[in-house]
Design a protein around this motif. Structure first.
Motif, PDB file in Angstrom:
ATOM      1  N   SER A 189      26.549  43.647   2.638  1.00  0.00           N
ATOM      2  CA  SER A 189      25.500  44.081   1.698  1.00  0.00           C
ATOM      3  C   SER A 189      24.408  43.017   1.713  1.00  0.00           C
ATOM      4  O   SER A 189      24.714  41.824   1.569  1.00  0.00           O
ATOM      5  CB  SER A 189      26.106  44.217   0.289  1.00  0.00           C
ATOM      6  N   ASN A 215      22.331  42.468  -0.573  1.00  0.00           N
ATOM      7  CA  ASN A 215      22.315  41.825  -1.899  1.00  0.00           C
ATOM      8  C   ASN A 215      23.357  40.721  -1.978  1.00  0.00           C
ATOM      9  O   ASN A 215      23.101  39.647  -2.514  1.00  0.00           O
ATOM     10  CB  ASN A 215      22.577  42.855  -3.006  1.00  0.00           C
ATOM     11  N   THR A 216      24.555  41.005  -1.449  1.00  0.00           N
ATOM     12  CA  THR A 216      25.626  40.000  -1.505  1.00  0.00           C
ATOM     13  C   THR A 216      25.230  38.774  -0.687  1.00  0.00           C
ATOM     14  O   THR A 216      25.382  37.634  -1.149  1.00  0.00           O
ATOM     15  CB  THR A 216      26.937  40.612  -0.969  1.00  0.00           C
ATOM     16  N   LYS A 246      22.534  36.823  -2.458  1.00  0.00           N
ATOM     17  CA  LYS A 246      23.096  36.048  -3.572  1.00  0.00           C
ATOM     18  C   LYS A 246      23.730  34.757  -3.078  1.00  0.00           C
ATOM     19  O   LYS A 246      23.558  33.691  -3.672  1.00  0.00           O
ATOM     20  CB  LYS A 246      24.185  36.876  -4.284  1.00  0.00           C
ATOM     21  N   GLN A 247      24.469  34.850  -1.946  1.00  0.00           N
ATOM     22  CA  GLN A 247      25.100  33.641  -1.389  1.00  0.00           C
ATOM     23  C   GLN A 247      24.032  32.637  -0.980  1.00  0.00           C
ATOM     24  O   GLN A 247      24.138  31.441  -1.245  1.00  0.00           O
ATOM     25  CB  GLN A 247      25.966  34.017  -0.170  1.00  0.00           C
ATOM     26  N   ARG A 306      25.678  48.493  -1.787  1.00  0.00           N
ATOM     27  CA  ARG A 306      26.067  48.719  -3.185  1.00  0.00           C
ATOM     28  C   ARG A 306      24.931  49.297  -4.003  1.00  0.00           C
ATOM     29  O   ARG A 306      23.760  48.996  -3.764  1.00  0.00           O
ATOM     30  CB  ARG A 306      26.489  47.391  -3.836  1.00  0.00           C
TER      31      ARG A 306
END
Ligand code: BTN
Length: 265
Positions: free
Chosen positions: A27, A29-30, A33-34, A55
């Motif tokens: 993803s 987004n994931t 974020k990391q 997601r």
């Protein structure tokens, strides 16, 4: 694809050196974020050709087949408290409409709060995620945008084929994904500059794009369904609704999902 996106950006575009492209990620987004947790700067963008775990809101998945959509997440680091960013998803919706109109000649509607629609079908969606520090200030915000670009109706899985469509299907034209991705970056950069300063003009534009006011809606939480008439969207991005007994409420997006009385819209 990175080079083609860059070729569509203004030469002095401030975020150009922060664009990352991946053929396949779980993803965007994931991953964003990391990267943000590791200190990636404001304007870092993660673009992918495919997602295996795209997601959406409320734990839903976002269908993200290879080469057929835009899957883009941008890290923002606005200098403001989280309470000043209640309208972030709406702002991202306006940016997405601006970019889609500029690149594809079609301005989607927005189904409150975060779905991009055309007619009664979904073209894509927005997933915003905030990290807030101990003082209540925004450490970073992730704005994730997914747009269906070149799917034909029969390309969608059965559970989506009636409710989803693509920009290519509705315009009848091939969608230049690089041009659209560049337009999204430009629109997000522009909106990020006024995000914490002036909310009203953005929200006025959101109200003009949002198709939900005037609709009969079902307000779904984990264990309740309530029916109401959508009236308006306030400057915080809450949906104002009126129930049959006449009382009104401001519904915040975090808590609920909205369905039309007779289906998706
Ligand atoms: C929704 O339908 O509720 C929102 C969908 C958001 C999908 C985009 S695709 C790029 C980014 N990465 C994700 O995993 N989700 C968003």
């Amino acid at each position: 694809m990175r080079q083609t996106v860059l070729s569509h950006l203004p030469t002095d575009f401030a975020w150009a050196d922060r664009l990352l492209f991946y053929p396949c990620v779980d993803s965007t987004n994931t991953l964003a974020k990391q990267l943000a947790a590791q200190g990636a700067p404001h304007g870092t963008a993660v673009l992918a050709d495919r997602q295996t775990g795209g997601r959406g809101r409320m734990g839903r998945s976002f269908y993200s087949p290879q080469g057929q959509g835009i899957y883009l997440s941008v890290i923002l680091r606005p200098d403001c408290p989280a309470t000043a960013l209640m309208h972030l998803t709406c702002a991202a919706g306006v940016a997405t409409c601006n970019a889609t109109e500029a690149a594809c000649g079609l301005r989607p509607g927005i189904k409150w709060t975060n779905d991009l629609v055309y007619g009664k079908q979904k073209l894509g969606g927005i997933l915003t995620e905030l990290s807030v520090d101990s003082s209540g200030n925004v450490a970073y915000a992730i704005v994730g945008i997914g747009l269906n670009c070149s799917q034909r109706q029969k390309d969608f899985p059965p559970e989506l084929s009636r409710i989803a469509t693509s920009l290519g299907a509705v315009t009848g034209k091939a969608v230049d994904r690089s041009r659209l991705a560049a337009a999204l970056l430009v629109a997000l950069e522009e909106i990020s500059r006024s995000l914490c300063i002036s909310r009203k003009p953005l929200m006025d534009r959101y109200r003009a794009d949002c198709i939900t006011p005037g609709c009969e809606v079902s307000i779904l939480t984990a264990d309740t369904v309530r029916h109401a008439t959508a009236l308006d969207v306030d400057d915080e991005g809450a949906l104002l609704v009126r129930f049959a007994d006449g009382h009104t409420e401001a519904i915040c997006a975090g808590e609920v999902s909205i369905r039309g009385m007779y289906g998706y819209l």
